[in-house]
Design a protein around this motif. Sequence first.
Motif, PDB file in Angstrom:
ATOM      1  N   VAL A 147      50.722 -69.260  -2.095  1.00  0.00           N
ATOM      2  CA  VAL A 147      50.450 -67.861  -1.827  1.00  0.00           C
ATOM      3  C   VAL A 147      50.312 -67.669  -0.313  1.00  0.00           C
ATOM      4  O   VAL A 147      50.834 -66.717   0.262  1.00  0.00           O
ATOM      5  N   PHE A 148      49.638 -68.632   0.331  1.00  0.00           N
ATOM      6  CA  PHE A 148      49.442 -68.584   1.782  1.00  0.00           C
ATOM      7  C   PHE A 148      49.107 -69.982   2.256  1.00  0.00           C
ATOM      8  O   PHE A 148      48.393 -70.730   1.588  1.00  0.00           O
ATOM      9  N   LEU A 149      49.613 -70.339   3.452  1.00  0.00           N
ATOM     10  CA  LEU A 149      49.352 -71.671   3.995  1.00  0.00           C
ATOM     11  C   LEU A 149      49.181 -71.596   5.506  1.00  0.00           C
ATOM     12  O   LEU A 149      49.976 -70.971   6.213  1.00  0.00           O
ATOM     13  N   TYR A 150      48.103 -72.253   5.992  1.00  0.00           N
ATOM     14  CA  TYR A 150      47.803 -72.357   7.419  1.00  0.00           C
ATOM     15  C   TYR A 150      47.533 -73.819   7.724  1.00  0.00           C
ATOM     16  O   TYR A 150      46.833 -74.499   6.967  1.00  0.00           O
ATOM     17  N   TRP A 151      48.092 -74.326   8.837  1.00  0.00           N
ATOM     18  CA  TRP A 151      47.873 -75.721   9.179  1.00  0.00           C
ATOM     19  C   TRP A 151      47.914 -75.920  10.697  1.00  0.00           C
ATOM     20  O   TRP A 151      48.854 -75.496  11.362  1.00  0.00           O
ATOM     21  N   ASP A 152      46.876 -76.548  11.230  1.00  0.00           N
ATOM     22  CA  ASP A 152      46.814 -76.924  12.639  1.00  0.00           C
ATOM     23  C   ASP A 152      47.125 -75.765  13.582  1.00  0.00           C
ATOM     24  O   ASP A 152      47.937 -75.890  14.507  1.00  0.00           O
ATOM     25  N   GLY A 153      46.507 -74.618  13.346  1.00  0.00           N
ATOM     26  CA  GLY A 153      46.649 -73.490  14.251  1.00  0.00           C
ATOM     27  C   GLY A 153      47.871 -72.621  14.017  1.00  0.00           C
ATOM     28  O   GLY A 153      48.131 -71.699  14.795  1.00  0.00           O
ATOM     29  N   HIS A 154      48.615 -72.907  12.965  1.00  0.00           N
ATOM     30  CA  HIS A 154      49.844 -72.145  12.710  1.00  0.00           C
ATOM     31  C   HIS A 154      49.912 -71.708  11.242  1.00  0.00           C
ATOM     32  O   HIS A 154      49.538 -72.456  10.334  1.00  0.00           O
ATOM     33  N   PHE A 155      50.415 -70.515  11.040  1.00  0.00           N
ATOM     34  CA  PHE A 155      50.724 -70.066   9.700  1.00  0.00           C
ATOM     35  C   PHE A 155      52.085 -70.645   9.324  1.00  0.00           C
ATOM     36  O   PHE A 155      52.991 -70.714  10.148  1.00  0.00           O
ATOM     37  N   VAL A 156      52.212 -71.081   8.090  1.00  0.00           N
ATOM     38  CA  VAL A 156      53.419 -71.793   7.651  1.00  0.00           C
ATOM     39  C   VAL A 156      54.143 -70.939   6.614  1.00  0.00           C
ATOM     40  O   VAL A 156      53.907 -71.072   5.411  1.00  0.00           O
TER      41      VAL A 156
END
Length: 276
Positions: free
Chosen positions: A199-208
């Motif tokens: 649905v939503f993913l964020y990783w290491d300061g970035h939206f994916v």
Amino acid sequence: MSVGKLNVKAYSWRGRGGVKLVVVKSRVRKIRCLSAFLKNVSEEVAEDLKIITVKSGQDITLTCRAPNENDITVEWSRADLGDEYVLLYRDGQVVPDDQHPSFKNRVDLQDRQMKDGDVSLILKDVTVNDTGTYECRVLMEGTQSSDLISIIYLCVVVPPDYKFITAESGQDVTLTCRAPNNKIRGVQWRRDDLKAGDVFLYWDGHFVPDYRHPSFKNRSDLRDEQMKDGDVSLILKDVTINDAGRYECHIFIRETVCWQLINSISLSVVDPQGSR
């Protein structure tokens, strides 16, 4: 509680000076995370390296078995505690002077007689602050240095909240979720019935966006992109009947090796015509 050896993917080789290096790759969906606690691997790496996941409030046993000797000193330590111990056991008793205050009256050996070399540690009423890398060492009588027997990474997670929300189709809905602190490395909102994509993913300061399910593109976002005070709530725009389902909020805190399930929210979407 989840206990398991690091069988996800582990590679070891000899580096400069014969030092044994270990890299563990852990897969979370399509994201591969380098285990933070392996950045400072010692020259002697125990073969029974383990990761344990436990819910806060539980008691946990960190297993360790030493050579079957009677006169030994047992050292349980955690790398981030400096010179203080989780537990130091010498001459048949716990040595409190060098123990970190957060572990006083909360830890003990599983068997003070250490039968069959059992020097396992019992840690009571764990909290998220107990997350970390624990090392078990023993010092034999007449020797000058301690032997590293086992390394255990303990991940303490907060039991998730369960909520039920009903919305009318066409509305915007906020699915609330709050992380225990601001050291957030990853945020993952997913729905259990989606075969591919989040649905939503964020990783290491970035939206994916590449891993977002097509039905949620341009429709899902964090309520606060700065995630102040650990707020990782999700806004889902213009919901339809197809958005009904169970949503899970997972977070990945820096300096840990585990995702934590924080919230599980069941969303029901009704037709405004049919709800009257």
